[in-house]
Design a protein around this motif. Structure first.
Motif, mmCIF file in Angstrom:
data_model
loop_
_atom_site.group_PDB
_atom_site.id
_atom_site.type_symbol
_atom_site.label_atom_id
_atom_site.label_comp_id
_atom_site.label_asym_id
_atom_site.label_seq_id
_atom_site.Cartn_x
_atom_site.Cartn_y
_atom_site.Cartn_z
ATOM 1 N N ILE A 165 0.822 -1.204 0.000
ATOM 2 C CA ILE A 165 0.000 0.000 0.000
ATOM 3 C C ILE A 165 0.856 1.255 0.000
ATOM 4 C CG2 ILE A 165 -1.933 -1.135 1.130
ATOM 5 C CD1 ILE A 165 -1.054 0.099 3.753
ATOM 6 N N PHE A 166 2.125 1.145 0.385
ATOM 7 C CA PHE A 166 3.038 2.275 0.347
ATOM 8 C C PHE A 166 3.941 2.242 -0.882
ATOM 9 C CE2 PHE A 166 2.269 1.291 4.877
ATOM 10 C CZ PHE A 166 1.557 2.429 5.210
ATOM 11 N N GLY A 167 3.749 1.221 -1.735
ATOM 12 C CA GLY A 167 4.531 1.140 -2.959
ATOM 13 C C GLY A 167 5.719 0.203 -2.895
ATOM 14 N N SER A 168 5.853 -0.554 -1.782
ATOM 15 C CA SER A 168 6.980 -1.464 -1.656
ATOM 16 C C SER A 168 6.868 -2.599 -2.682
ATOM 17 C CB SER A 168 7.030 -2.053 -0.243
ATOM 18 O OG SER A 168 8.000 -3.081 -0.153
ATOM 19 N N LEU A 169 7.943 -2.835 -3.401
ATOM 20 C CA LEU A 169 7.942 -3.892 -4.411
ATOM 21 C C LEU A 169 8.450 -5.212 -3.843
ATOM 22 C CD1 LEU A 169 7.350 -4.439 -7.396
ATOM 23 C CD2 LEU A 169 9.746 -3.899 -7.898
ATOM 24 N N LEU A 170 9.367 -5.134 -2.867
ATOM 25 C CA LEU A 170 9.932 -6.346 -2.280
ATOM 26 C C LEU A 170 10.568 -5.990 -0.946
ATOM 27 C CD1 LEU A 170 10.379 -9.375 -2.874
ATOM 28 C CD2 LEU A 170 12.605 -8.774 -3.816
ATOM 29 N N SER A 171 10.377 -6.847 0.044
ATOM 30 C CA SER A 171 10.960 -6.602 1.359
ATOM 31 C C SER A 171 11.089 -7.912 2.110
ATOM 32 C CB SER A 171 10.090 -5.633 2.170
ATOM 33 O OG SER A 171 8.841 -6.232 2.480
ATOM 34 N N THR A 172 11.813 -7.883 3.227
ATOM 35 C CA THR A 172 11.944 -9.049 4.102
ATOM 36 C C THR A 172 11.367 -8.677 5.460
ATOM 37 O OG1 THR A 172 14.174 -8.362 4.716
ATOM 38 C CG2 THR A 172 13.973 -9.936 2.923
ATOM 39 N N PRO A 173 10.114 -9.008 5.730
ATOM 40 C CA PRO A 173 9.494 -8.609 7.004
ATOM 41 C C PRO A 173 10.172 -9.279 8.194
ATOM 42 C CG PRO A 173 8.095 -10.151 5.812
ATOM 43 C CD PRO A 173 9.204 -9.784 4.880
ATOM 44 N N ILE A 174 10.104 -8.604 9.339
ATOM 45 C CA ILE A 174 10.684 -9.124 10.577
ATOM 46 C C ILE A 174 9.586 -9.793 11.380
ATOM 47 C CG2 ILE A 174 11.862 -8.505 12.723
ATOM 48 C CD1 ILE A 174 13.148 -6.194 11.297
ATOM 49 N N LEU A 175 9.907 -10.917 11.985
ATOM 50 C CA LEU A 175 8.925 -11.680 12.756
ATOM 51 C C LEU A 175 8.325 -10.859 13.893
ATOM 52 C CD1 LEU A 175 10.734 -15.132 13.103
ATOM 53 C CD2 LEU A 175 8.666 -14.652 11.774
ATOM 54 N N ASN A 176 7.078 -11.130 14.143
ATOM 55 C CA ASN A 176 6.383 -10.546 15.286
ATOM 56 C C ASN A 176 6.406 -11.591 16.406
ATOM 57 O OD1 ASN A 176 4.770 -8.950 16.926
ATOM 58 N ND2 ASN A 176 2.877 -9.454 15.873
ATOM 59 N N ALA A 177 7.456 -11.556 17.204
ATOM 60 C CA ALA A 177 7.664 -12.584 18.233
ATOM 61 C C ALA A 177 6.461 -12.681 19.154
ATOM 62 C CB ALA A 177 8.917 -12.244 19.033
ATOM 63 N N PRO A 178 6.135 -13.903 19.643
ATOM 64 C CA PRO A 178 6.866 -15.163 19.477
ATOM 65 C C PRO A 178 6.408 -15.993 18.269
ATOM 66 C CG PRO A 178 5.135 -15.470 21.077
ATOM 67 C CD PRO A 178 5.021 -14.045 20.619
ATOM 68 N N GLN A 179 5.722 -15.376 17.336
ATOM 69 C CA GLN A 179 5.248 -16.112 16.165
ATOM 70 C C GLN A 179 6.423 -16.632 15.346
ATOM 71 O OE1 GLN A 179 2.579 -13.424 14.052
ATOM 72 N NE2 GLN A 179 1.825 -12.643 15.995
ATOM 73 N N SER A 180 6.152 -17.661 14.564
ATOM 74 C CA SER A 180 7.221 -18.259 13.775
ATOM 75 C C SER A 180 7.118 -17.903 12.299
ATOM 76 C CB SER A 180 7.194 -19.787 13.922
ATOM 77 O OG SER A 180 5.961 -20.303 13.463
ATOM 78 N N GLY A 181 6.105 -17.089 11.919
ATOM 79 C CA GLY A 181 5.982 -16.739 10.513
ATOM 80 C C GLY A 181 5.275 -15.414 10.305
ATOM 81 N N ILE A 182 5.663 -14.701 9.234
ATOM 82 C CA ILE A 182 5.004 -13.465 8.842
ATOM 83 C C ILE A 182 5.063 -13.375 7.321
ATOM 84 C CG2 ILE A 182 7.134 -12.148 9.216
ATOM 85 C CD1 ILE A 182 5.423 -9.684 9.756
ATOM 86 N N LEU A 183 3.940 -13.044 6.704
ATOM 87 C CA LEU A 183 3.869 -12.945 5.246
ATOM 88 C C LEU A 183 3.883 -11.483 4.842
ATOM 89 C CD1 LEU A 183 3.440 -14.504 2.527
ATOM 90 C CD2 LEU A 183 1.015 -13.949 2.783
ATOM 91 N N GLY A 184 4.818 -11.147 3.966
ATOM 92 C CA GLY A 184 4.904 -9.799 3.438
ATOM 93 C C GLY A 184 4.219 -9.702 2.084
#
Length: 525
Positions: free
Chosen positions: A448-467
């Motif tokens: 939504i801000f125009g990002s084409l590609l990024s590596t999101p940081i985990l939201n601890a203690p979760q084991s996964g996050i989808l960018g």
């Protein structure tokens, strides 16, 4: 006699600090009156009266640390209440001539001196519960000036914490007799931040004080002009936007940061509005004065920003983070939205967006790959058999992650409605701590801000996050032909301690397949 005890304080919270008491010993209280607030490292908890009666004894004083179940106070029967009320009434009647004969001293004295002269009963406005693990907050801009008439439940001031912005409501109708904290002060739950003079008499001092001093009259419009969220005020100052020209969408018409951004997009600035109306020629040098200011400015990080920084760094230091990428052709979803959007809006009252498809696609993938929906606790792995999806939302205060509960049981329309509601409350600072804890997986939409590609940081203690990222037309090979398709890059960051590479890649492929063929979501494939 009823004991007032420390209630449950929230997940993983075992103790709290006693804030300021809203009532003194001997005061009459009514059922559900807020007696005191307890401040923890996550939230502020309001302790309310279980019944009408008299606060006979305060056991835990301000600043003391108490544990769950500890005795805070004793609440007696209501027999003493009328006597105390009569005593206050007599005091009020006796001292009324003194207070009316000395308007200048009344204005200078604090609320306690006013209570002594008896010009109405004094009621404390205290800092409310601020969320689990939140032990203190910073005072934002006051929404009401001292001496102004206020109504019960009217917002007096906003308290900014590291997670949410909390409004301090007015406890009763009356006059704001005294403000006990300035903008930027650090306060804790239960602290008395203002005092309200109640009763029928408070309505009269306002005109009396306004007559000899014209500045009192000028305060009312000023208070209306600054009826804005603290972040909106800061942005307006930075961007030179006149808040008087911005229509507020927040509670009671207050201006939010989003309102200021809309005003900027429409070209509303201070020189073209209020300042220009007063003295166009004289006010023109103001922008130049700003340009000659300091080249650097040191601003203390907000509590929310400090928490974000700490949690993100902790996630990097703790988890074995790795990111895998894929891309999805969004043609099918875009076609479905275009075909059924009008009917969807007519039936459900909301638009069909992209996020609900991603939530459903992730839930389907999580069911087949439970490790991505799990977390590590010491030497144990906790597998979650429910699907509470966190959705990262950018606000003027920073990034917050409200949670969509039980997404496996919700329809696309239910998810869209809840996303809209959580997003609005996040931007207005209305989220509670319960809205932001307990997620099992997170979605982050940088697109939504125009990002084409990024590596999101985990939201601890979760084991996964989808960018999620920007949808962009790109040439792709399809059946031996080069065609242009609306493509989106997908990035799954995961904790390699619990999720293997095979599971991560498989998860992302299943999400991709569901997005490219939405019928799989309906057929549960």
């Amino acid at each position: 006699m009823t004991d007032i005890t420390v209630p449950q304080l929230g997940e993983s919270v075992s103790e709290a600090t006693v804030g300021s008491w809203n009532f003194a010993e001997g005061d009459a209280v009514k059922k559900d009156d807020i007696l005191v607030e307890l401040e923890t490292d996550k939230v502020s908890i309001e302790v309310r009266a279980d019944e009408d009666g008299t606060l006979t004894k305060i056991v835990a004083r301000e600043g003391e640390t108490v544990e769950i179940g500890a005795k805070l106070a004793e609440l007696g029967g209501g027999s003493a209440a009328p006597a105390k009320a009569e005593e206050k009434t007599e005091t009020k009647n006796d001292a009324a001539p003194q207070s009316s004969a000395q308007p200048e001293q009344k204005k200078a004295d604090n609320a306690m001196s006013k209570a002594e002269t008896g010009n109405g009963d004094m009621v404390d406005a205290t800092i409310p519960e601020m969320g689990e693990s939140v032990s203190e907050g910073t005072v934002g801009a006051w929404l009401v000036d001292a001496g102004a008439a206020v109504k019960k439940d009217q917002a007096l001031v906003e308290i900014e914490t590291d997670k949410v912005a909390v409004e301090v409501p007015c406890p009763a109708d009356g006059i704001l007799a005294e403000r006990l904290a300035d903008e930027g002060d650090v306060v804790t739950p239960g602290d008395v931040i203002a005092r309200i003079r109640t009763g029928e008499a408070p309505a009269e001092p306002a005109p009396a004080e306004a007559a000899p001093k014209q500045e009192a009259k000028a305060e009312a419009p000023a208070a209306e002009e600054v009826k804005a969220m603290p972040s909106a005020t800061r942005m307006a100052e930075e961007k030179n936007v006149d808040l008087g020209e911005v229509e507020g969408s927040g509670k009671d018409g207050r201006v939010t940061k989003g309102d200021v951004l809309k005003a900027l997009e429409s070209g509303a600035t201070a020189p073209s509005s209020a300042e220009a109306k007063r003295e166009p020629a004289a006010e023109k040098p103001k922008p130049a004065a700003r340009e000659t200011g300091p080249r650097e400015e040191r601003v203390k990080m907000t509590r929310l920003r400090q928490t974000i920084a700490r949690r993100l760094k902790d996630a990097q230091n703790t988890a074995a983070m790795l990111t895998t990428f894929n891309e999805a052709d969004m043609s099918a979803i875009m076609s479905m939205r275009k075909t059924h959007q009008d009917a969807f809006v007519e039936k459900h009252g909301v638009k069909l967006g992209f996020m609900s498809f991603f939530v459903k696609a992730c839930v389907n993938a999580l069911k087949e790959l439970p490790a991505v929906n799990a977390e590590i606790d010491g030497e144990d792995i906790i597998y979650k058999n429910y699907y509470d999806i966190g959705v990262a939302v950018s606000t003027e205060r920073g990034l917050v992650v409200p949670v969509l509960r039980d997404c496996d049981t919700k329809s696309l329309a239910d998810i869209e409605k809840e996303i809209i509601d959580l997003g609005k409350r996040a931007r207005d600072g209305k989220l509670g701590i319960d809205d932001m804890q307990g997620a099992t997986f997170t979605l982050s939409n940088g697109g939504i801000f125009g990002s084409l590609l990024s590596t999101p940081i985990l939201n601890a203690p979760q084991s996964g996050i989808l960018g999620m990222h920007k949808i962009q037309d790109r040439p792709v090979a399809e059946k031996g032909q080069v065609v242009v398709r609306p493509m989106m890059y997908l990035a799954l960051s995961y904790d390699h301690r619990i999720v293997d590479g095979r599971e991560a890649v498989t998860f992302l492929v299943k999400v991709k397949d569901a997005l490219e063929d939405p019928a799989r979501l309906v057929l549960d494939l």
